[in-house]
Scaffold this motif. Structure first.
Motif, PDB file in Angstrom:
ATOM      1  N   ILE A 198       0.790  -1.286   0.261  1.00 13.59           N
ATOM      2  CA  ILE A 198       0.122   0.176   0.038  1.00 13.59           C
ATOM      3  C   ILE A 198       0.919   1.172   0.021  1.00 13.59           C
ATOM      4  O   ILE A 198       0.440   2.280  -0.632  1.00 13.59           O
ATOM      5  CB  ILE A 198      -1.007  -0.127   1.300  1.00 13.59           C
ATOM      6  N   GLN A 199       1.983   1.309   0.683  1.00  9.25           N
ATOM      7  CA  GLN A 199       2.846   2.226   0.686  1.00  9.25           C
ATOM      8  C   GLN A 199       3.270   2.629  -0.576  1.00  9.25           C
ATOM      9  O   GLN A 199       3.621   3.962  -0.713  1.00  9.25           O
ATOM     10  CB  GLN A 199       3.975   2.121   1.717  1.00  9.25           C
ATOM     11  N   GLY A 200       3.632   1.922  -1.477  1.00 13.31           N
ATOM     12  CA  GLY A 200       4.385   2.203  -2.700  1.00 13.31           C
ATOM     13  C   GLY A 200       3.382   2.753  -3.637  1.00 13.31           C
ATOM     14  O   GLY A 200       3.775   2.999  -4.827  1.00 13.31           O
ATOM     15  N   ILE A 201       1.964   2.546  -3.431  1.00 13.22           N
ATOM     16  CA  ILE A 201       1.025   2.767  -4.488  1.00 13.22           C
ATOM     17  C   ILE A 201       1.156   4.138  -4.944  1.00 13.22           C
ATOM     18  O   ILE A 201       0.968   4.414  -6.366  1.00 13.22           O
ATOM     19  CB  ILE A 201      -0.404   2.256  -3.908  1.00 13.22           C
ATOM     20  N   GLN A 202       1.182   4.937  -4.468  1.00 10.33           N
ATOM     21  CA  GLN A 202       1.082   6.484  -4.848  1.00 10.33           C
ATOM     22  C   GLN A 202       2.352   6.939  -5.801  1.00 10.33           C
ATOM     23  O   GLN A 202       2.209   7.439  -6.725  1.00 10.33           O
ATOM     24  CB  GLN A 202       1.223   7.394  -3.681  1.00 10.33           C
ATOM     25  N   LYS A 203       3.378   6.220  -5.483  1.00  8.16           N
ATOM     26  CA  LYS A 203       4.806   6.415  -6.343  1.00  8.16           C
ATOM     27  C   LYS A 203       4.146   5.727  -7.605  1.00  8.16           C
ATOM     28  O   LYS A 203       4.666   6.211  -8.693  1.00  8.16           O
ATOM     29  CB  LYS A 203       5.993   5.688  -5.540  1.00  8.16           C
ATOM     30  N   MET A 204       3.822   4.401  -7.494  1.00  3.46           N
ATOM     31  CA  MET A 204       3.396   3.904  -8.897  1.00  3.46           C
ATOM     32  C   MET A 204       2.333   4.602  -9.689  1.00  3.46           C
ATOM     33  O   MET A 204       2.390   4.985 -10.935  1.00  3.46           O
ATOM     34  CB  MET A 204       2.696   2.521  -8.583  1.00  3.46           C
ATOM     35  N   VAL A 205       1.262   5.189  -9.064  1.00  2.00           N
ATOM     36  CA  VAL A 205       0.401   5.913  -9.943  1.00  2.00           C
ATOM     37  C   VAL A 205       0.875   7.029 -10.381  1.00  2.00           C
ATOM     38  O   VAL A 205       0.639   7.618 -11.418  1.00  2.00           O
ATOM     39  CB  VAL A 205      -0.862   6.292  -8.729  1.00  2.00           C
ATOM     40  N   THR A 206       1.956   7.908  -9.593  1.00  2.00           N
ATOM     41  CA  THR A 206       2.474   9.189 -10.245  1.00  2.00           C
ATOM     42  C   THR A 206       3.312   8.604 -11.360  1.00  2.00           C
ATOM     43  O   THR A 206       3.503   9.347 -12.172  1.00  2.00           O
ATOM     44  CB  THR A 206       3.606   9.834  -9.122  1.00  2.00           C
ATOM     45  N   ALA A 207       4.059   7.432 -11.106  1.00  2.00           N
ATOM     46  CA  ALA A 207       4.955   7.020 -12.386  1.00  2.00           C
ATOM     47  C   ALA A 207       3.967   6.959 -13.656  1.00  2.00           C
ATOM     48  O   ALA A 207       4.478   7.425 -14.611  1.00  2.00           O
ATOM     49  CB  ALA A 207       5.704   5.893 -12.001  1.00  2.00           C
ATOM     50  N   ILE A 208       2.870   6.356 -13.454  1.00  4.28           N
ATOM     51  CA  ILE A 208       1.984   5.997 -14.664  1.00  4.28           C
ATOM     52  C   ILE A 208       1.618   7.428 -15.299  1.00  4.28           C
ATOM     53  O   ILE A 208       1.638   7.341 -16.385  1.00  4.28           O
ATOM     54  CB  ILE A 208       1.012   4.920 -14.187  1.00  4.28           C
ATOM     55  N   ALA A 209       1.245   8.109 -14.224  1.00  3.45           N
ATOM     56  CA  ALA A 209       0.591   9.521 -14.717  1.00  3.45           C
ATOM     57  C   ALA A 209       1.678  10.384 -15.487  1.00  3.45           C
ATOM     58  O   ALA A 209       1.521  11.045 -16.535  1.00  3.45           O
ATOM     59  CB  ALA A 209       0.307  10.462 -13.664  1.00  3.45           C
ATOM     60  N   ASN A 210       2.801  10.257 -14.795  1.00  2.00           N
ATOM     61  CA  ASN A 210       4.231  11.040 -15.691  1.00  2.00           C
ATOM     62  C   ASN A 210       4.339  10.304 -17.061  1.00  2.00           C
ATOM     63  O   ASN A 210       4.568  11.052 -17.826  1.00  2.00           O
ATOM     64  CB  ASN A 210       5.257  10.659 -14.965  1.00  2.00           C
ATOM     65  N   VAL A 211       4.210   8.982 -17.241  1.00  2.00           N
ATOM     66  CA  VAL A 211       4.547   8.458 -18.482  1.00  2.00           C
ATOM     67  C   VAL A 211       3.607   8.761 -19.323  1.00  2.00           C
ATOM     68  O   VAL A 211       3.698   9.080 -20.599  1.00  2.00           O
ATOM     69  CB  VAL A 211       4.709   7.016 -18.572  1.00  2.00           C
ATOM     70  N   ARG A 212       2.314   8.967 -18.929  1.00  2.00           N
ATOM     71  CA  ARG A 212       0.981   9.508 -19.883  1.00  2.00           C
ATOM     72  C   ARG A 212       1.258  10.764 -20.367  1.00  2.00           C
ATOM     73  O   ARG A 212       0.726  11.012 -21.524  1.00  2.00           O
ATOM     74  CB  ARG A 212      -0.250   9.394 -19.022  1.00  2.00           C
ATOM     75  N   GLN A 213       2.150  11.496 -19.935  1.00  2.00           N
ATOM     76  CA  GLN A 213       2.650  12.632 -20.502  1.00  2.00           C
ATOM     77  C   GLN A 213       3.299  12.597 -21.792  1.00  2.00           C
ATOM     78  O   GLN A 213       3.009  13.185 -22.759  1.00  2.00           O
ATOM     79  CB  GLN A 213       3.360  13.731 -19.742  1.00  2.00           C
TER      80      GLN A 213
END
Ligand SMILES: Nc1ncnc2c1ncn2[C@@H]1O[C@H](COP(=O)(O)OP(=O)(O)OP(=O)(O)O)[C@@H](O)[C@H]1O
Ligand SMILES: [Mg+2]
Length: 300
Positions: A198-213
């Motif tokens: 659970i602790q790593g989820i925000q990092k993963m969501v951010t990484a995916i959002a960054n790639v979407r740019q």
């Protein structure tokens, strides 16, 4: 011992920076300038990545079952194993194509097309692009160097007749994961309802959002809770917290903690081929997840 730990920490933080906003955008800027030539000729093939930088959360179990389910739907499926642990390659070894994952970063699109020429017919199939030791070298390269080649080679698989490509990734925010995400149409994140996960989820969501740019066509299918223990109150609590924090990103299916899934992976078959009463529940959950995912991907 300590120097090993420090080395691992250094490598990890370099990889994390890569998928963090500034460095990733910079790396992708170089990649975008050299956009792959196949981009406009891509067919309707759909590419999906299983991604979560946390290890052991069910990425490979999910991906392998999606491949088996897609095969039964009559699709021609390519599975690319970008994890040097080679777990998907082991389970799917009977489907080996002879082509290796590191070649997807080293070779030209013409070489990919030449290799798969005649390999994919009208028949449903799984063809495995298997993990190999050379794959580890790719993590030392720049995304700007290898990202375009990988994306171009995924497009070449579409020319070879595949309907769908499923990419399994390693548990790290590294070059392989970034390259997979910029080549893909969809990303799915299996998660475990344990504290570290659970602790790593925000990092993963951010990484995916960054790639979407850099890859606006990338759609986040969402997070699917995996290895869920219905009798564990911590799992129940974490699930509620996640549903409150990420209402748009939680997939309404889940896969329970079921030993029959591990049995299936070890035997190279889908869980619905395991002859145990307990496997039936697991099969139902996995089939429901496949239905959800393929509907979202608009795959018949
Ligand atoms: N639903 C499940 N129930 C019980 N065991 C499971 C389930 N899903 C996966 N496993 C087992 O848990 C372990 C981790 O699963 P899996 O390899 O799919 O995770 P992963 O995210 O791909 O791991 P890694 O990040 O190391 O590649 C494996 O031993 C697998 O057999
Ligand atoms: Mg795995």
């Amino acid at each position: 011992m300590f120097s090993l730990w420090r080395k691992a920490r250094r490598e990890n933080s370099a990889a994390s920076r890569l998928l963090g906003s500034t460095s990733l955008r910079f790396a992708l800027h170089g990649w975008q300038r050299g956009k792959c030539r196949d981009e406009n000729t891509r067919s309707e093939m759909k590419t999906m990545v299983a991604a979560n930088q946390k290890g052991g959360v069910g990425k490979t179990a999910t991906l392998v079952h999606l491949a088996f389910d897609a095969l039964e739907r009559g699709l021609r499926v390519g599975v690319v194993d970008l994890d040097t642990q080679a777990n998907a390659s082991w389970t799917l070894k009977e489907f080996a194509s002879g082509y290796t994952a590191s070649q997807m970063f080293d070779q030209s699109s013409d070489e990919v097309r030449a290799w798969f020429n005649g390999e994919v017919t009208d028949e449903p199939c799984i063809r495995l692009v298997e993990s190999d030791a050379k794959l580890a070298n790719m993590e030392t390269k720049k995304l700007a160097e290898v990202g375009a080649t990988f994306r171009s080679n995924i497009a070449a698989l579409a020319d070879s007749g595949f309907d769908m490509i499923l990419i399994d990734t390693a548990p790290s925010l590294g070059v392989g994961l970034a390259a997979a995400l910029i080549a893909a149409d969809f990303v799915l994140s299996p998660i475990e309802l344990e504290t570290y996960s659970i602790q790593g989820i925000q990092k993963m969501v951010t990484a995916i959002a960054n790639v979407r740019q850099a890859n606006p066509k990338l759609q986040f299918l969402g997070m699917v809770p995996s290895k869920v223990d219905a009798r564990n109150p911590r799992h129940g609590r974490h699930l509620q917290e996640l549903e409150a924090a990420y209402p748009q990103l939680m997939i309404p299916e889940r896969v329970g903690l079921r030993s029959s899934i591990a049995d299936a992976l070890a035997s190279g078959v889908p869980v619905w081929k395991i002859r145990k009463t307990a496997a039936r529940k697991a099969a139902k959950e996995v089939r429901a997840l496949a239905n959800y995912v393929f509907n979202k991907m608009e795959i018949a």
